[in-house]
Design an enzyme around this catalytic site. Structure first.
Site, short mmCIF file in Angstrom:
data_model
loop_
_atom_site.label_atom_id
_atom_site.label_comp_id
_atom_site.label_asym_id
_atom_site.label_seq_id
_atom_site.Cartn_x
_atom_site.Cartn_y
_atom_site.Cartn_z
N ASN A 34 83.66 53.84 38.44
CA ASN A 34 84.42 53.14 37.59
C ASN A 34 85.79 53.01 37.65
OD1 ASN A 34 85.77 52.30 35.49
ND2 ASN A 34 85.96 53.62 34.44
N GLY A 53 91.20 62.18 36.11
CA GLY A 53 92.39 61.71 37.23
C GLY A 53 93.20 62.67 37.45
N GLY A 62 88.65 57.79 40.23
CA GLY A 62 89.41 57.50 41.90
C GLY A 62 88.71 58.05 42.90
N HIS A 109 85.24 54.63 26.62
CA HIS A 109 85.64 55.41 28.27
C HIS A 109 86.95 55.68 27.23
CE1 HIS A 109 88.38 56.15 31.11
NE2 HIS A 109 86.83 56.64 32.45
N SER A 112 87.33 63.88 37.84
CA SER A 112 87.64 64.03 39.31
C SER A 112 86.54 64.89 39.86
CB SER A 112 88.58 65.65 38.89
OG SER A 112 90.06 64.68 37.75
N LYS A 158 88.10 51.53 37.08
CA LYS A 158 89.06 50.62 36.14
C LYS A 158 89.73 49.68 37.33
CE LYS A 158 89.08 55.56 35.86
NZ LYS A 158 89.70 57.42 35.16
N GLU A 201 89.86 56.04 28.28
CA GLU A 201 90.85 55.03 28.55
C GLU A 201 91.04 54.43 27.17
OE1 GLU A 201 90.81 54.55 32.49
OE2 GLU A 201 91.84 56.96 32.63
N GLU A 246 83.34 63.51 29.33
CA GLU A 246 84.09 62.99 30.23
C GLU A 246 85.53 63.63 29.17
OE1 GLU A 246 84.21 59.98 33.20
OE2 GLU A 246 84.87 58.44 31.43
P1 PGA Z 1 88.52 60.21 38.04
O1 PGA Z 1 87.97 59.07 36.04
O2 PGA Z 1 86.96 60.35 38.33
O3 PGA Z 1 89.34 59.49 38.60
O4 PGA Z 1 88.80 61.21 36.61
C1 PGA Z 1 86.76 59.27 36.22
C2 PGA Z 1 86.12 58.36 34.78
O5 PGA Z 1 87.67 58.12 34.39
O6 PGA Z 1 85.43 57.11 34.99
#
Ligand code: PGA
Length: 246
Positions: free
Chosen positions: A11, A169, A230, A93, A208, A13, A95, A163
């Protein structure tokens, strides 16, 4: 029943410019036919979907509107994503839930729009750190899951991503016992919902994930892949996670 084939999904983002095409080309070169023991997906920003589609790696959307078309400035629809060759769309998600006030009801209609197009919805759920501290993790995940899966969903057009919001993150990850507990709860809910088919719904872990912890996280029972933020931006990092399944 055998475990479903794993899915490692990236992803991106709100990251990625035209120069990122090189990362997809590099990833393609790294992933040889016999090396990929899992399905691989990249969900780039909408601006790059048309450019990256057809380059070998499956491309998906990060979100969509529930309508097929119309007066919704700034939005894109599942029909448009399908038109570009996407087979998956992430919905709900954390976010989107936090930044855009998306409720379970909204996530459910979006997932329904995705599935109605013959695409697979990756439905995200997960608790905040406050909810975990209060011991509410399983309740939160259960109500998000039951509220976000559309009536007409099937085991074949549904993927769930667990998640924990506090792990996204941050570099923090839950213990493997905690992951096993949540994924086991999700599996039981999917069995209730889809019968035997519930066994073949892929349940991804996200938050993460990186090459150094993927082996441990991906070996937890009922973890059938990863949703990676990330560490999906660079081909080498993402390939390090994919290699877990070789
Ligand atoms: P992350 O994000 O691997 O940067 O922690 C995961 C996600 O939000 O899908």
């Amino acid at each position: 029943m055998a475990d479903p084939k794993a899915l490692v999904a990236g992803n991106w983002k709100m990251n990625g410019l035209m120069a990122s095409v090189a990362e997809i080309e590099k990833l393609n070169a790294l992933v040889t036919e016999d090396a990929a023991g899992c399905d691989i997906l990249i969900c780039p920003p909408a601006t790059l979907i048309a450019i990256l589609a057809g380059k070998g790696i499956d491309i998906g959307g990060q979100d969509c509107h529930w309508d097929a078309s119309g007066a919704h400035t700034g939005d894109i629809s599942a029909v448009m994503l399908k038109d570009l060759g996407c087979r998956y769309v992430i919905v709900g998600h954390s976010e989107r839930r936090a930044d855009h006030g998306e409720t379970n009801d909204i996530v459910r209609v979006k997932a329904g729009a995705v599935q109605q197009q013959g695409l697979t919805a990756i439905i995200c759920v997960g608790e905040t750190d406050g909810e975990r501290e209060k011991g509410e993790t399983l309740d939160v995940v259960t109500s998000q899951l039951t509220g976000s899966i559309p009536e007409a969903a099937t085991a074949d057009n549904t993927v769930i991503a667990y998640e924990p919001v506090w792990a996204i993150g941050t570099g923090k990850v839950p213990t493997t016992d905690d992951v096993a507990e949540v994924h086991g709860t999700i599996r039981a809910l999917l069995r209730d919902r889809f019968g035997d088919g519930g066994e073949r719904v892929r349940i991804l872990y996200g938050g993460s994930v990186k090459a150094s912890n993927a082996g441990e996280l991906m070996s937890v029972p009922n973890v059938n892949g990863a949703l990676v933020g990330g560490a999906s931006l660079k081909a080498d990092d993402f390939y390090g996670i994919i290699k877990t399944y070789q």
